[in-house]
Every structure is written in structure tokens, then in C-alpha cells.
Design a protein around this motif. Structure first.
Motif, PDB file in Angstrom:
ATOM      1  N   ILE A   1       0.844  -1.189   0.000  1.00  0.00           N
ATOM      2  CA  ILE A   1       0.000   0.000   0.000  1.00  0.00           C
ATOM      3  C   ILE A   1       0.884   1.244   0.000  1.00  0.00           C
ATOM      4  CG2 ILE A   1      -1.685   1.349   1.320  1.00  0.00           C
ATOM      5  CD1 ILE A   1      -2.812  -1.290   2.359  1.00  0.00           C
ATOM      6  N   PHE A   2       0.615   2.146  -0.942  1.00  0.00           N
ATOM      7  CA  PHE A   2       1.298   3.436  -0.985  1.00  0.00           C
ATOM      8  C   PHE A   2       0.332   4.507  -0.496  1.00  0.00           C
ATOM      9  CE2 PHE A   2       4.039   1.027  -3.691  1.00  0.00           C
ATOM     10  CZ  PHE A   2       5.282   1.641  -3.599  1.00  0.00           C
ATOM     11  N   THR A   3       0.843   5.399   0.331  1.00  0.00           N
ATOM     12  CA  THR A   3      -0.006   6.447   0.880  1.00  0.00           C
ATOM     13  C   THR A   3       0.695   7.791   0.786  1.00  0.00           C
ATOM     14  OG1 THR A   3      -1.290   7.125   2.814  1.00  0.00           O
ATOM     15  CG2 THR A   3       0.836   6.106   3.232  1.00  0.00           C
ATOM     16  N   GLY A   4      -0.093   8.835   0.667  1.00  0.00           N
ATOM     17  CA  GLY A   4       0.437  10.189   0.571  1.00  0.00           C
ATOM     18  C   GLY A   4      -0.607  11.093  -0.036  1.00  0.00           C
TER      19      GLY A   4
ATOM     20  N   ALA B   1       4.151  -4.557   2.737  1.00  0.00           N
ATOM     21  CA  ALA B   1       4.708  -3.274   3.172  1.00  0.00           C
ATOM     22  C   ALA B   1       3.657  -2.185   3.039  1.00  0.00           C
ATOM     23  CB  ALA B   1       5.941  -2.907   2.361  1.00  0.00           C
ATOM     24  N   VAL B   2       3.813  -1.157   3.868  1.00  0.00           N
ATOM     25  CA  VAL B   2       3.068   0.089   3.717  1.00  0.00           C
ATOM     26  C   VAL B   2       4.108   1.181   3.527  1.00  0.00           C
ATOM     27  CG1 VAL B   2       1.413   1.693   4.725  1.00  0.00           C
ATOM     28  CG2 VAL B   2       1.230  -0.760   5.222  1.00  0.00           C
ATOM     29  N   ILE B   3       3.966   1.938   2.440  1.00  0.00           N
ATOM     30  CA  ILE B   3       4.971   2.936   2.073  1.00  0.00           C
ATOM     31  C   ILE B   3       4.302   4.302   1.990  1.00  0.00           C
ATOM     32  CG2 ILE B   3       6.641   3.660   0.326  1.00  0.00           C
ATOM     33  CD1 ILE B   3       6.815   0.683  -0.499  1.00  0.00           C
TER      34      ILE B   3
ATOM     35  N   LYS C   1      -2.148   9.997   6.284  1.00  0.00           N
ATOM     36  CA  LYS C   1      -1.027  10.907   6.561  1.00  0.00           C
ATOM     37  C   LYS C   1       0.310  10.196   6.523  1.00  0.00           C
ATOM     38  CE  LYS C   1       0.320  14.451   9.922  1.00  0.00           C
ATOM     39  NZ  LYS C   1      -0.074  15.147  11.170  1.00  0.00           N
ATOM     40  N   ASN C   2       0.343   8.969   7.041  1.00  0.00           N
ATOM     41  CA  ASN C   2       1.592   8.200   7.072  1.00  0.00           C
ATOM     42  C   ASN C   2       1.256   6.715   7.099  1.00  0.00           C
ATOM     43  OD1 ASN C   2       0.806   7.680   9.750  1.00  0.00           O
ATOM     44  ND2 ASN C   2       2.053   9.353  10.546  1.00  0.00           N
ATOM     45  N   ALA C   3       2.286   5.877   7.244  1.00  0.00           N
ATOM     46  CA  ALA C   3       2.081   4.430   7.180  1.00  0.00           C
ATOM     47  C   ALA C   3       1.202   3.926   8.321  1.00  0.00           C
ATOM     48  CB  ALA C   3       3.436   3.723   7.204  1.00  0.00           C
TER      49      ALA C   3
ATOM     50  N   SER D   1      -2.395   4.605   7.824  1.00  0.00           N
ATOM     51  CA  SER D   1      -2.954   3.708   6.808  1.00  0.00           C
ATOM     52  C   SER D   1      -3.508   2.441   7.446  1.00  0.00           C
ATOM     53  CB  SER D   1      -1.877   3.335   5.780  1.00  0.00           C
ATOM     54  OG  SER D   1      -1.437   4.449   5.079  1.00  0.00           O
ATOM     55  N   LEU D   2      -2.769   1.892   8.411  1.00  0.00           N
ATOM     56  CA  LEU D   2      -3.238   0.689   9.110  1.00  0.00           C
ATOM     57  C   LEU D   2      -4.525   0.982   9.872  1.00  0.00           C
ATOM     58  CD1 LEU D   2       0.162  -0.658  10.513  1.00  0.00           C
ATOM     59  CD2 LEU D   2      -1.042  -1.385   8.445  1.00  0.00           C
ATOM     60  N   HIS D   3      -4.588   2.148  10.506  1.00  0.00           N
ATOM     61  CA  HIS D   3      -5.806   2.522  11.228  1.00  0.00           C
ATOM     62  C   HIS D   3      -6.990   2.617  10.282  1.00  0.00           C
ATOM     63  CE1 HIS D   3      -3.062   4.592  14.456  1.00  0.00           C
ATOM     64  NE2 HIS D   3      -3.094   3.276  14.566  1.00  0.00           N
TER      65      HIS D   3
END
Length: 332
Positions: A136-139, A262-264, A237-239, A242-244
Motif C-alpha cells: 500500500i502506498f499512501t500520501g 509493506a506500507v509505504i 497521513k503516514n504508514a 494507513s493501518l488505522h
């Protein structure tokens, strides 16, 4: 009217704009370009409200319902290049505001071009060898997520060993090496329907452009559990956040531990070279990822995104005032 629109889009491209902003008050229209320098006001007397109304028409707006917020899309051909445009309008009393996003379907970059950080490059390249899992990519918008994902998919497709399929809304980076499917909600081809159809095409590697809701999240997990390598994006907002969000979608810690590779989290910054930007990555994987899933917090030794941004500043990789604002925001 078509020529006027084309000339406006051509000017925006020359100014390296990603979006054109419109404010229409009665018969007067203000225009601003969003580019790397921020918002740039265009002083002009060429384009008027007629261009604005013409874009509504070619974007397929319901012209019988002018007060309702609407969005649509169209494409224009400039020279030999097709420019995909997404147009949205909001009406508030006597003011209309519109945004035209320009998607130039740029060619994909190589992983080595994304960042100067060798550890990040090494990790991103390692993902091209994974046969099953979920990344998962987040941003935020314009943080380079799409560019990073297509760089990874391109390298996987170059190996000519796996069936790679992407599901996107819209397709921002075209690549002839793998199948790219365009979401079309007007025709009933949503992310939810698209994932179901995509899984029938015997894919090995899947990109789901965005995980927007609980149903899509469950389908992404299902795809990873059934032997696929899945990539997707999530707004967080961040890795850790993302899990939350995934847990808020109703996924279990068991699902996450058994699928997540991975979470990036990433950001995109200016460099000394005005012609390139630098991606900065926070990578949460392996034992640190398990700890974050179980404890709902980072392990003490984990390098958070603000740590990676600070390191990029100290190493001279980035020269961007936004970096310091972001670091302070994370430390609140």
C-alpha cells in the motif's frame, strides 16, 4: 471555441501546470495555473465565460441542472499528444468555480530515477520479485504515488514473466507493456466491478489505483489472499495511519498480518535541479509492520516519514521549504 480551449491548455502546459482554476463572476472569468511554484494568476482578456460553458458541454455535464456540482472528462489532441482532461464545477450563489486537471499520460520513470536514497531504491526493486502479497502506498495528491507504482509495474512487466493488469481512474501514465483498464462510472465500470472482472483475467500482478471504501478494501485483501501480488494506494497521513484506516474499513489484524508486505508513505520535493524532483519514502515492513499492526504504534527503532524527510534535507537531496513545514506538521 475549440481553438480557444486548445490555446489555453497549450499555455498551461508551457507553464508546467497540472491544473487550471477558474472563477466565474457574472461575465468575468479569472484564471490561475497550479504548477511547482504554487498558484499563478493569468492576466488575460482572451478566454471568457464561453470557454467555461464549452468545457461543460464537451465534458458531458447535465446542462439542465446547472446549480448541481458536476464533473466530467474529455481529451484534446495537441500536436501528436493526447491530453486527458478532468473538469469539475461547483456553483455557489452568483459564483462558479471550476478546476481542469491536465493528465498528460507521461511515460513511466525507472526506479533509479525516483530517489537518491539507495535503501529506498533497493527496497522498491525487491518488490518487483514478489509473487504474492499486498503493498500500500499512501500520501497526499501530487506526492508521486502514481509515478512510483508505474515504475515498479514497468520493471515487473519488462521481465516478461507475469501478467500485469492495472485498474485506474484515470490512467495518468501509459505503458504498452501491460494491460491498463480505465474506470468509467457512467458506464457502470466502477472500482468494485472492475476488481471482480479483473480477477477473471488470470492476473499475476494487480494495481488497484485507489482503495476508497470498505468493499474495495475487502476485495484487495481477497486478491492478495488468492495468490496475487497487489499494489494499491490509500489516502492517509503516514504508514501507521494507513493501518488505522484499514481497520476502520472492517479488516481484521489477522487479514493485515497475512497479506501486507509493506506500507509505504511518501512525499515529493523540489531539488537543486529545477527539472527533477525527489521522492522521500517511509517504508514499514517485516517485523516493524507486524509490531505496528499488533500494537497500533510504531516500534521505537522505526524511521518515520519525518525522519526520512529530515535525512533527505541533511543529505542535500531536497531543497524545498515545504519539507520543513511537513516535518513540523508530523511532530505536532
Amino acid at each position: 471555441m475549440e481553438e480557444l480551449l486548445y490555446s489555453l491548455i497549450q499555455l498551461a502546459i508551457e507553464h508546467k501546470a497540472s491544473d487550471i482554476h477558474f472563477i466565474v463572476k457574472q461575465d468575468h472569468m479569472d484564471i490561475q495555473f497550479r504548477n511547482d511554484l504554487g498558484m499563478e494568476k493569468i492576466e488575460q482578456d482572451i478566454w471568457d465565460k464561453g470557454v467555461f460553458e464549452y468545457m461543460k458541454f464537451i465534458a458531458g455535464f447535465d446542462l439542465t441542472n446547472p446549480l448541481c456540482p458536476q464533473s466530467g472528462q474529455f481529451s484534446v489532441q495537441l500536436d501528436t499528444k493526447e491530453i486527458f482532461c478532468r473538469f469539475s464545477v461547483i456553483v455557489n450563489q452568483s459564483i462558479q468555480t471550476g478546476v481542469l486537471r491536465l493528465l498528460r499520460t507521461n511515460p513511466s520513470m525507472a526506479i533509479d530515477q525516483l530517489t537518491q536514497d539507495s535503501k529506498s531504491i533497493s527496497f522498491l526493486k525487491s518488490l518487483t520479485n514478489c509473487r504474492q502479497g499486498l503493498v500500500i502506498f499512501t500520501g497526499p495528491t501530487n506526492s508521486g504515488k502514481t509515478t512510483t507504482l508505474h515504475a515498479i509495474l514497468h520493471e515487473i512487466a519488462c521481465k516478461d514473466q507475469y501478467n500485469v493488469i492495472s485498474l485506474e481512474d484515470p490512467i495518468e501514465i501509459e505503458d504498452e507493456l501491460y494491460l491498463q483498464l480505465q474506470i468509467n462510472e457512467a458506464m457502470g465500470f466502477t472500482y468494485e466491478k472492475g476488481i471482480e472482472e479483473l480477477l477473471r483475467h488470470d492476473p499475476d500482478v494487480i494495481l488497484i489505483g485507489e482503495t476508497r471504501n470498505a468493499y474495495t478494501a475487502r476485495m484487495v485483501i481477497r486478491a492478495a489472499l488468492t495468490g496475487h501480488m497487489v499494489f494499491t494506494t490509500l489516502h492517509a497521513k503516514n504508514a501507521l495511519e494507513s493501518l488505522h484506516r484499514l481497520l476502520d474499513f472492517g479488516l481484521s489484524e489477522y487479514d493485515l498480518k497475512n497479506t501486507l508486505t509493506a506500507v509505504i508513505s511518501q512525499r515529493l520535493y523540489k531539488t537543486k535541479d529545477i527539472f527533477r524532483k525527489e521522492c522521500v519514502y517511509e517504508i514499514l515492513d517485516a517485523q516493524a509492520l507486524d509490531h505496528a499492526i499488533e500494537k497500533h504504534e510504531y516500534p521505537k527503532e522505526h524511521r518515520k516519514l519525518e525522519d526520512e524527510i529530515q535525512n533527505a534535507v541533511e543529505q542535500g537531496y531536497i531543497f524545498d521549504p515545504q519539507a520543513q513545514f511537513d516535518i513540523k506538521d508530523f511532530q505536532r
